[in-house]
Motif scaffolding. Structure first.
Motif, mmCIF file in Angstrom:
data_model
loop_
_atom_site.group_PDB
_atom_site.id
_atom_site.type_symbol
_atom_site.label_atom_id
_atom_site.label_comp_id
_atom_site.label_asym_id
_atom_site.label_seq_id
_atom_site.Cartn_x
_atom_site.Cartn_y
_atom_site.Cartn_z
ATOM 1 N N ILE A 163 -1.976 2.462 -0.537
ATOM 2 C CA ILE A 163 -2.128 3.675 -1.348
ATOM 3 C C ILE A 163 -0.757 4.296 -1.617
ATOM 4 O O ILE A 163 -0.446 4.707 -2.739
ATOM 5 C CB ILE A 163 -3.065 4.681 -0.654
ATOM 6 N N ARG A 164 0.086 4.358 -0.566
ATOM 7 C CA ARG A 164 1.414 4.951 -0.705
ATOM 8 C C ARG A 164 2.281 4.146 -1.671
ATOM 9 O O ARG A 164 3.011 4.714 -2.496
ATOM 10 C CB ARG A 164 2.091 5.032 0.668
ATOM 11 N N THR A 165 2.180 2.823 -1.611
ATOM 12 C CA THR A 165 2.946 1.964 -2.518
ATOM 13 C C THR A 165 2.511 2.192 -3.961
ATOM 14 O O THR A 165 3.350 2.324 -4.861
ATOM 15 C CB THR A 165 2.749 0.481 -2.135
ATOM 16 N N ARG A 166 1.198 2.232 -4.177
ATOM 17 C CA ARG A 166 0.656 2.464 -5.518
ATOM 18 C C ARG A 166 1.141 3.819 -6.059
ATOM 19 O O ARG A 166 1.513 3.946 -7.224
ATOM 20 C CB ARG A 166 -0.870 2.429 -5.454
ATOM 21 N N MET A 167 1.151 4.813 -5.172
ATOM 22 C CA MET A 167 1.569 6.152 -5.548
ATOM 23 C C MET A 167 3.045 6.164 -5.950
ATOM 24 O O MET A 167 3.415 6.702 -6.997
ATOM 25 C CB MET A 167 1.341 7.101 -4.371
ATOM 26 N N ARG A 168 3.899 5.566 -5.132
ATOM 27 C CA ARG A 168 5.334 5.553 -5.415
ATOM 28 C C ARG A 168 5.633 4.820 -6.718
ATOM 29 O O ARG A 168 6.494 5.251 -7.497
ATOM 30 C CB ARG A 168 6.088 4.891 -4.263
ATOM 31 N N THR A 169 4.928 3.720 -6.963
ATOM 32 C CA THR A 169 5.131 2.956 -8.193
ATOM 33 C C THR A 169 4.748 3.784 -9.410
ATOM 34 O O THR A 169 5.473 3.810 -10.409
ATOM 35 C CB THR A 169 4.290 1.656 -8.151
ATOM 36 N N ALA A 170 3.609 4.467 -9.326
ATOM 37 C CA ALA A 170 3.139 5.282 -10.452
ATOM 38 C C ALA A 170 4.095 6.431 -10.736
ATOM 39 O O ALA A 170 4.408 6.727 -11.889
ATOM 40 C CB ALA A 170 1.739 5.819 -10.161
ATOM 41 N N VAL A 171 4.582 7.083 -9.681
ATOM 42 C CA VAL A 171 5.495 8.213 -9.843
ATOM 43 C C VAL A 171 6.812 7.730 -10.448
ATOM 44 O O VAL A 171 7.365 8.362 -11.352
ATOM 45 C CB VAL A 171 5.733 8.938 -8.499
ATOM 46 N N LYS A 172 7.302 6.595 -9.981
ATOM 47 C CA LYS A 172 8.557 6.046 -10.501
ATOM 48 C C LYS A 172 8.414 5.693 -11.984
ATOM 49 O O LYS A 172 9.292 6.012 -12.794
ATOM 50 C CB LYS A 172 8.951 4.809 -9.700
ATOM 51 N N ALA A 173 7.308 5.051 -12.349
ATOM 52 C CA ALA A 173 7.078 4.678 -13.748
ATOM 53 C C ALA A 173 6.990 5.920 -14.629
ATOM 54 O O ALA A 173 7.550 5.954 -15.732
ATOM 55 C CB ALA A 173 5.799 3.854 -13.864
ATOM 56 N N ALA A 174 6.326 6.964 -14.138
ATOM 57 C CA ALA A 174 6.184 8.202 -14.902
ATOM 58 C C ALA A 174 7.534 8.885 -15.075
ATOM 59 O O ALA A 174 7.864 9.385 -16.150
ATOM 60 C CB ALA A 174 5.208 9.139 -14.206
ATOM 61 N N ARG A 175 8.338 8.893 -14.010
ATOM 62 C CA ARG A 175 9.654 9.518 -14.073
ATOM 63 C C ARG A 175 10.551 8.787 -15.075
ATOM 64 O O ARG A 175 11.264 9.412 -15.865
ATOM 65 C CB ARG A 175 10.305 9.519 -12.689
ATOM 66 N N GLU A 176 10.505 7.455 -15.041
ATOM 67 C CA GLU A 176 11.320 6.661 -15.969
ATOM 68 C C GLU A 176 10.868 6.870 -17.418
ATOM 69 O O GLU A 176 11.688 6.997 -18.324
ATOM 70 C CB GLU A 176 11.271 5.183 -15.590
#
Length: 85
Positions: free
Chosen positions: A24-37
């Motif tokens: 869950i944490r990995t999925r969250m970090r990936t989504a946040v990073k993609a949104a930030r980029e």
């Protein structure tokens, strides 16, 4: 190694939960990073990407993986990246 039956069970439960939380944490970090980029590059898909990240953050909170205030802070930061100012 634990000798008591309940302690052995607790170890098994903790390992299953650790793996689930990690996913869950990995999925969250990936989504946040993609949104930030996406927001940083002013991509047309940025609002949708931020909404998806917020959804993932809310799910992580509901499952108890992160604290509600942490999610609120991350969501606020994403919204700031998205705004024109």
């Amino acid at each position: 190694m634990a000798n008591i039956k309940s302690a052995k069970k607790r170890i098994r439960q903790n390992e299953r939960r650790r793996l689930r939380n990690r996913a869950i944490r990995t999925r969250m970090r990936t989504a946040v990073k993609a949104a930030r980029e996406a927001a940083g590059a002013k991509a047309p898909a940025a609002p949708a990407s931020v909404r998806a990240a917020i959804r993932v953050l809310d799910k992580a909170v509901s499952k108890g993986v992160i604290h509600p205030n942490t999610a609120a802070r991350k969501k606020s930061a994403l919204a700031r990246h998205l705004s024109p100012h």
